[in-house]
Design an enzyme around this catalytic site. Structure first.
Site, PDB file in Angstrom:
ATOM      1  N   LYS A  28      21.845  -4.207   2.361  1.00  0.00           N
ATOM      2  CA  LYS A  28      23.245  -3.613   1.846  1.00  0.00           C
ATOM      3  C   LYS A  28      23.152  -3.395   0.018  1.00  0.00           C
ATOM      4  O   LYS A  28      22.743  -3.933  -1.094  1.00  0.00           O
ATOM      5  CB  LYS A  28      24.218  -3.545   2.319  1.00  0.00           C
ATOM      6  CG  LYS A  28      23.810  -3.120   3.693  1.00  0.00           C
ATOM      7  CD  LYS A  28      23.902  -1.575   4.077  1.00  0.00           C
ATOM      8  CE  LYS A  28      23.420  -0.958   5.732  1.00  0.00           C
ATOM      9  NZ  LYS A  28      24.327  -0.823   6.252  1.00  0.00           N
ATOM     10  N   ASP A  66      31.578  -7.784  11.169  1.00  0.00           N
ATOM     11  CA  ASP A  66      30.461  -7.368  10.485  1.00  0.00           C
ATOM     12  C   ASP A  66      30.476  -7.527   8.482  1.00  0.00           C
ATOM     13  O   ASP A  66      31.319  -6.469   8.829  1.00  0.00           O
ATOM     14  CB  ASP A  66      29.916  -6.413  11.559  1.00  0.00           C
ATOM     15  CG  ASP A  66      28.878  -5.128  10.727  1.00  0.00           C
ATOM     16  OD1 ASP A  66      28.454  -5.172   9.771  1.00  0.00           O
ATOM     17  OD2 ASP A  66      28.712  -4.446  10.802  1.00  0.00           O
ATOM     18  N   TRP A 105      29.857   2.369  12.840  1.00  0.00           N
ATOM     19  CA  TRP A 105      28.874   0.594  13.345  1.00  0.00           C
ATOM     20  C   TRP A 105      29.793   0.074  14.376  1.00  0.00           C
ATOM     21  O   TRP A 105      29.404  -0.846  15.737  1.00  0.00           O
ATOM     22  CB  TRP A 105      29.145   0.234  12.137  1.00  0.00           C
ATOM     23  CG  TRP A 105      27.256   0.462  11.130  1.00  0.00           C
ATOM     24  CD1 TRP A 105      27.721   1.419   9.624  1.00  0.00           C
ATOM     25  CD2 TRP A 105      26.500   0.123  11.802  1.00  0.00           C
ATOM     26  NE1 TRP A 105      26.628   1.923   9.642  1.00  0.00           N
ATOM     27  CE2 TRP A 105      25.566   1.450  10.584  1.00  0.00           C
ATOM     28  CE3 TRP A 105      25.436   0.711  12.546  1.00  0.00           C
ATOM     29  CZ2 TRP A 105      24.392   1.935   9.952  1.00  0.00           C
ATOM     30  CZ3 TRP A 105      23.959   1.446  12.952  1.00  0.00           C
ATOM     31  CH2 TRP A 105      24.164   1.550  11.589  1.00  0.00           C
TER      32      TRP A 105
HETATM   33  C1  LIG Z   1      23.895  -0.548   8.228  1.00  0.00           C
HETATM   34  C2  LIG Z   1      24.874  -1.048   8.904  1.00  0.00           C
HETATM   35  C3  LIG Z   1      24.099  -1.762   9.978  1.00  0.00           C
HETATM   36  C4  LIG Z   1      23.375  -1.672  10.659  1.00  0.00           C
HETATM   37  O1  LIG Z   1      22.439  -2.613  10.258  1.00  0.00           O
HETATM   38  P1  LIG Z   1      20.931  -3.026  11.425  1.00  0.00           P
HETATM   39  O2  LIG Z   1      20.425  -4.293   9.945  1.00  0.00           O
HETATM   40  O3  LIG Z   1      20.243  -1.805  10.514  1.00  0.00           O
HETATM   41  O4  LIG Z   1      20.961  -2.800  12.319  1.00  0.00           O
HETATM   42  C5  LIG Z   1      25.974  -2.782  10.730  1.00  0.00           C
HETATM   43  N1  LIG Z   1      26.989  -2.822   9.993  1.00  0.00           N
HETATM   44  C6  LIG Z   1      27.391  -2.306   9.017  1.00  0.00           C
HETATM   45  C7  LIG Z   1      28.490  -2.068   8.706  1.00  0.00           C
HETATM   46  C8  LIG Z   1      26.333  -1.688   8.486  1.00  0.00           C
HETATM   47  O5  LIG Z   1      26.832  -1.069   7.190  1.00  0.00           O
END
Ligand SMILES: *Cc1c(COP(=O)(O)O)cnc(C)c1O
Length: 357
Positions: free
Chosen positions: A190, A166, A99
């Site tokens: 999540k 993020d 990511w």
């Molecule tokens: C799942 C995830 C993403 C991607 O998220 P989307 O909403 O599917 O774009 C990005 N960063 C992390 C740390 C993730 O766990």
């Protein structure tokens, strides 16, 4: 039978959050309409939006000068929206997984990217230390929890430049010193709600400095000026987030959440370290409290599929590790009850009894 849901995302939500959402889908607060069929600009939905923002502010103790936004496009859209709005010449990125790499890739469309450190040499099983952040970067980007590899940055870094994070998979899992960050974003699916909504916490005074024109929908200022209602927001996912935040508040807030999460993770990591059949993949000082990754010990490699089937027969789902790590990943997000973690540990013990050489 209700399953033990170890899925990495979309993932487990508290039972009462799902029940309350189901009620609002049928009839929101007894108004005779579903939350899905009312105007986002009417007072009933505005109240949902206001409460969700207020709970963000209260639970995370967000200081003055920050805005909370709810957007579409997922965390992946933020990979480009962040540099679009903030990158003038150069940005710094910490490469702790796929990511993080994807985020850095998008920044390259807008300027120079300086990868300050990477853990790719060991398949991202640790968080790099001792790196320096260039003082001339426009911002420094980190991924606090690396969902795929089960590593987590558990401190709030001091950064000489605006810190961007993020926090898709660990937001609301612990207290965070928001004042150390310029921007925090994440997909809700999540640890917060269903897929479809992305949260952004942004410090207002970092905006407007990129020196480039920004398309309306990709400009944070648009969404600040319109209270996340420039266009139709993802109303139902926002409603569910609000229910999750009410639930966290009722339990005692993010400090309490952290206590519970650490206790759950300890039960599982202790068993992984004790049990001869299994071995953890992340280095101990980088272990995630949210995603616990482990594999079969070398001598028991051939039993991987059998353990998955055994766990599955006991109602455990979502335990298969990401293909880039293999083995198993137990996601122990906020909503995961300790009973499910205990059930997994019991299964590991039983499996050991049956198969130990
Ligand atoms: C799942 C995830 C993403 C991607 O998220 P989307 O909403 O599917 O774009 C990005 N960063 C992390 C740390 C993730 O766990």
């Amino acid at each position: 039978m209700k399953k033990h849901n170890f899925s990495a995302g979309p993932s487990i939500l508290a039972a009462e959050v799902i029940e309350n959402t189901a009620k609002a889908v049928t009839d929101l607060n007894g108004i005779g309409l579903s939350v899905m069929e009312i105007s986002h600009r009417g007072k009933d939905f505005q109240a949902v939006m206001d409460e969700t923002v207020a709970l963000f502010r209260e639970l995370l103790q967000i200081p003055e000068g920050y805005q909370v936004l709810f957007l579409g496009g997922g965390a992946s859209m933020q990979f480009c929206m962040v540099p679009y709005n903030l990158l003038n010449k150069k940005a710094a990125y910490l490469e702790t997984g796929v990511w993080a790499k994807k985020a850095a890739k998008e920044a390259k469309f807008f300027g120079e990217v300086n990868v300050v450190a990477s853990s790719s040499d060991k398949n991202f099983n640790y968080i790099p230390k001792g790196f320096s952040i260039p003082a001339d970067a426009d911002y420094f980007h980190i991924t606090t929890n690396n969902t795929i590899y089960g590593t987590e940055i558990l401190e709030d870094y001091d950064s000489p430049v605006p810190l961007v994070a993020d926090m898709s998979s660990d937001i609301f899992s612990r207290p965070v010193d928001i004042s150390k960050y310029a921007l925090i974003y994440g997909g809700a699916q999540k640890n917060l709600g269903p897929a479809g909504v992305t949260f952004v916490i942004v410090k207002e005074d970092i905006l407007g400095k990129s020196g480039r024109p920004i398309p309306t929908m990709l400009d944070y200022q648009t969404h600040i000026d319109n209270g996340s209602m420039f266009n139709t927001p993802p109303c139902l996912p926002i409603y569910t987030c609000m229910e999750t935040l009410r639930w966290i508040k009722k339990l005692g807030g993010v400090g309490k959440m952290q206590e519970i999460n650490q206790a759950k993770a300890k039960i599982l990591y202790d068993e992984i370290d004790r049990n001869e059949l299994f071995v953890g993949t992340a280095e101990k000082d980088s272990r995630s409290v949210m995603n616990v990754c482990f594999v079969m010990n070398e001598a028991y490699k051939e039993l991987e599929q059998e353990f998955l089937s055994f766990a599955s027969s006991l109602g455990m789902v979502g335990l298969k590790g990401h293909r880039s790590v293999g083995g198993f990943r137990a996601s122990t997000y906020n909503a995961m009850p300790v009973e499910s973690v205990q059930a997994l540990v019991d299964a590991m013990k039983e499996f050991e009894k049956k198969h130990k050489k």
